[in-house]
Write a protein that holds these residues in place. Structure first.
Motif, PDB file in Angstrom:
ATOM      1  N   PRO A  11       0.835  -1.206   0.000  1.00  0.00           N
ATOM      2  CA  PRO A  11       0.000   0.000   0.000  1.00  0.00           C
ATOM      3  C   PRO A  11       0.872   1.260   0.000  1.00  0.00           C
ATOM      4  CG  PRO A  11      -0.853  -1.606   1.557  1.00  0.00           C
ATOM      5  CD  PRO A  11       0.489  -2.117   1.093  1.00  0.00           C
ATOM      6  N   ALA A  12       0.533   2.196  -0.880  1.00  0.00           N
ATOM      7  CA  ALA A  12       1.319   3.428  -1.001  1.00  0.00           C
ATOM      8  C   ALA A  12       1.461   4.136   0.343  1.00  0.00           C
ATOM      9  CB  ALA A  12       0.685   4.353  -2.037  1.00  0.00           C
ATOM     10  N   ALA A  13       0.431   4.078   1.163  1.00  0.00           N
ATOM     11  CA  ALA A  13       0.465   4.734   2.474  1.00  0.00           C
ATOM     12  C   ALA A  13       1.480   4.089   3.421  1.00  0.00           C
ATOM     13  CB  ALA A  13      -0.920   4.707   3.109  1.00  0.00           C
ATOM     14  N   ASN A  14       1.955   2.894   3.086  1.00  0.00           N
ATOM     15  CA  ASN A  14       2.882   2.169   3.969  1.00  0.00           C
ATOM     16  C   ASN A  14       4.344   2.285   3.548  1.00  0.00           C
ATOM     17  OD1 ASN A  14       0.624   1.375   5.317  1.00  0.00           O
ATOM     18  ND2 ASN A  14       0.716  -0.775   4.712  1.00  0.00           N
ATOM     19  N   LEU A  15       4.662   3.244   2.688  1.00  0.00           N
ATOM     20  CA  LEU A  15       6.044   3.393   2.213  1.00  0.00           C
ATOM     21  C   LEU A  15       7.041   3.446   3.365  1.00  0.00           C
ATOM     22  CD1 LEU A  15       8.363   3.953   0.207  1.00  0.00           C
ATOM     23  CD2 LEU A  15       7.654   6.353   0.219  1.00  0.00           C
ATOM     24  N   GLU A  16       6.833   4.310   4.330  1.00  0.00           N
ATOM     25  CA  GLU A  16       7.817   4.461   5.409  1.00  0.00           C
ATOM     26  C   GLU A  16       7.886   3.222   6.299  1.00  0.00           C
ATOM     27  OE1 GLU A  16      10.260   6.541   5.459  1.00  0.00           O
ATOM     28  OE2 GLU A  16       9.387   7.436   3.655  1.00  0.00           O
ATOM     29  N   ALA A  17       6.753   2.600   6.576  1.00  0.00           N
ATOM     30  CA  ALA A  17       6.756   1.372   7.379  1.00  0.00           C
ATOM     31  C   ALA A  17       7.481   0.263   6.625  1.00  0.00           C
ATOM     32  CB  ALA A  17       5.329   0.949   7.717  1.00  0.00           C
ATOM     33  N   TYR A  18       7.266   0.179   5.310  1.00  0.00           N
ATOM     34  CA  TYR A  18       7.954  -0.831   4.510  1.00  0.00           C
ATOM     35  C   TYR A  18       9.448  -0.554   4.472  1.00  0.00           C
ATOM     36  CZ  TYR A  18       9.263  -4.015   0.847  1.00  0.00           C
ATOM     37  OH  TYR A  18       9.880  -5.021   0.149  1.00  0.00           O
ATOM     38  N   LYS A  20      11.271   0.979   6.658  1.00  0.00           N
ATOM     39  CA  LYS A  20      11.842   0.656   7.976  1.00  0.00           C
ATOM     40  C   LYS A  20      12.031  -0.853   8.113  1.00  0.00           C
ATOM     41  CE  LYS A  20      10.903   1.297  12.948  1.00  0.00           C
ATOM     42  NZ  LYS A  20      11.019  -0.076  13.403  1.00  0.00           N
ATOM     43  N   MET A  21      10.985  -1.631   7.782  1.00  0.00           N
ATOM     44  CA  MET A  21      11.073  -3.086   7.870  1.00  0.00           C
ATOM     45  C   MET A  21      12.176  -3.619   6.960  1.00  0.00           C
ATOM     46  SD  MET A  21       8.464  -5.946   6.442  1.00  0.00           S
ATOM     47  CE  MET A  21       9.118  -5.555   4.826  1.00  0.00           C
ATOM     48  N   ALA A  22      12.235  -3.120   5.728  1.00  0.00           N
ATOM     49  CA  ALA A  22      13.222  -3.584   4.756  1.00  0.00           C
ATOM     50  C   ALA A  22      14.643  -3.221   5.196  1.00  0.00           C
ATOM     51  CB  ALA A  22      12.923  -3.001   3.379  1.00  0.00           C
ATOM     52  N   SER A  23      14.818  -2.032   5.753  1.00  0.00           N
ATOM     53  CA  SER A  23      16.147  -1.614   6.226  1.00  0.00           C
ATOM     54  C   SER A  23      16.629  -2.489   7.381  1.00  0.00           C
ATOM     55  CB  SER A  23      16.132  -0.153   6.664  1.00  0.00           C
ATOM     56  OG  SER A  23      15.874   0.679   5.560  1.00  0.00           O
ATOM     57  N   GLU A  24      15.726  -2.774   8.310  1.00  0.00           N
ATOM     58  CA  GLU A  24      16.084  -3.634   9.441  1.00  0.00           C
ATOM     59  C   GLU A  24      16.427  -5.044   8.965  1.00  0.00           C
ATOM     60  OE1 GLU A  24      12.666  -3.224  11.974  1.00  0.00           O
ATOM     61  OE2 GLU A  24      13.286  -1.220  12.659  1.00  0.00           O
ATOM     62  N   ALA A  25      15.621  -5.575   8.055  1.00  0.00           N
ATOM     63  CA  ALA A  25      15.884  -6.917   7.528  1.00  0.00           C
ATOM     64  C   ALA A  25      17.181  -6.944   6.732  1.00  0.00           C
ATOM     65  CB  ALA A  25      14.714  -7.389   6.668  1.00  0.00           C
ATOM     66  N   ALA A  26      17.448  -5.894   5.963  1.00  0.00           N
ATOM     67  CA  ALA A  26      18.673  -5.841   5.156  1.00  0.00           C
ATOM     68  C   ALA A  26      19.909  -5.951   6.031  1.00  0.00           C
ATOM     69  CB  ALA A  26      18.711  -4.549   4.341  1.00  0.00           C
ATOM     70  N   ALA A  27      19.911  -5.264   7.153  1.00  0.00           N
ATOM     71  CA  ALA A  27      21.061  -5.331   8.057  1.00  0.00           C
ATOM     72  C   ALA A  27      21.268  -6.761   8.560  1.00  0.00           C
ATOM     73  CB  ALA A  27      20.866  -4.372   9.225  1.00  0.00           C
ATOM     74  N   ILE A  28      20.180  -7.453   8.843  1.00  0.00           N
ATOM     75  CA  ILE A  28      20.275  -8.836   9.326  1.00  0.00           C
ATOM     76  C   ILE A  28      20.788  -9.745   8.213  1.00  0.00           C
ATOM     77  CG2 ILE A  28      18.941 -10.792  10.202  1.00  0.00           C
ATOM     78  CD1 ILE A  28      17.099  -8.604  11.552  1.00  0.00           C
ATOM     79  N   TYR A  29      20.265  -9.585   7.011  1.00  0.00           N
ATOM     80  CA  TYR A  29      20.751 -10.388   5.877  1.00  0.00           C
ATOM     81  C   TYR A  29      22.242 -10.149   5.644  1.00  0.00           C
ATOM     82  CZ  TYR A  29      16.360 -12.378   4.275  1.00  0.00           C
ATOM     83  OH  TYR A  29      15.214 -13.126   4.172  1.00  0.00           O
ATOM     84  N   ARG A  30      22.672  -8.897   5.734  1.00  0.00           N
ATOM     85  CA  ARG A  30      24.097  -8.587   5.539  1.00  0.00           C
ATOM     86  C   ARG A  30      24.951  -9.260   6.619  1.00  0.00           C
ATOM     87  NH1 ARG A  30      25.714  -4.039   2.468  1.00  0.00           N
ATOM     88  NH2 ARG A  30      27.716  -4.996   2.869  1.00  0.00           N
ATOM     89  N   PRO A  99       3.605  -4.384   6.777  1.00  0.00           N
ATOM     90  CA  PRO A  99       3.146  -3.289   5.922  1.00  0.00           C
ATOM     91  C   PRO A  99       2.680  -3.731   4.529  1.00  0.00           C
ATOM     92  CG  PRO A  99       5.530  -3.288   6.041  1.00  0.00           C
ATOM     93  CD  PRO A  99       5.048  -4.361   6.974  1.00  0.00           C
ATOM     94  N   PHE A 100       2.639  -5.053   4.270  1.00  0.00           N
ATOM     95  CA  PHE A 100       2.158  -5.554   2.982  1.00  0.00           C
ATOM     96  C   PHE A 100       1.680  -6.988   3.159  1.00  0.00           C
ATOM     97  CE2 PHE A 100       6.315  -7.283   3.228  1.00  0.00           C
ATOM     98  CZ  PHE A 100       6.381  -8.370   2.374  1.00  0.00           C
ATOM     99  N   ASP A 101       0.958  -7.494   2.154  1.00  0.00           N
ATOM    100  CA  ASP A 101       0.422  -8.850   2.186  1.00  0.00           C
ATOM    101  C   ASP A 101       1.454  -9.798   1.561  1.00  0.00           C
ATOM    102  OD1 ASP A 101      -0.969 -11.225   1.967  1.00  0.00           O
ATOM    103  OD2 ASP A 101      -2.672 -10.361   0.876  1.00  0.00           O
TER     104      ASP A 101
END
Length: 116
Positions: A11-18, A20-30, A99-101
């Protein structure tokens, strides 16, 4: 090199929540061996007549297509890293609403055949 690729509708309204989630996950993957993690917010994603990113993820009118990938040194590194990511307690979201399905996300692992 080995790539995990993803396409999702957010959802376009969830850009910032997405983000944030993606940034946190990226650090863990790295931390668990990924070379890099790239998340892209759709800007010029045409709808096709036969198939498209939109139809692949059953995008709704208020959603944006996200295209992402994780680069790994090898499939073996990916398999080992993914195993560690899946049991990393930081990946637990508890009662937090994603923030997404994720059921409409498509993903797969790919061998790199050209890297120019």
């Amino acid at each position: 090199m080995y790539i995990d690729g993803f396409v999702a509708a957010v959802p376009a309204a969830n850009l910032e929540a997405y983000r944030k989630m993606a940034s946190e996950a990226a650090a863990i993957y790295r931390e668990h061996g990924a070379l890099n993690v790239v998340e892209c917010w759709g800007d010029d994603v045409p709808e096709g007549e036969v198939t498209s990113f939109h139809s692949a993820v059953k995008r709704k009118p208020d959603e944006v297509v996200v295209f992402a990938w994780i680069s790994w040194p090898s499939k073996e590194a990916r398999d080992e890293g993914n195993g560690k990511v899946m049991v990393d307690p930081r990946m637990e979201r508890g009662d937090e609403v994603p923030p997404f399905d994720a059921r409409r996300m498509i993903y797969g692992g790919f061998n790199v055949i050209v890297d120019a």
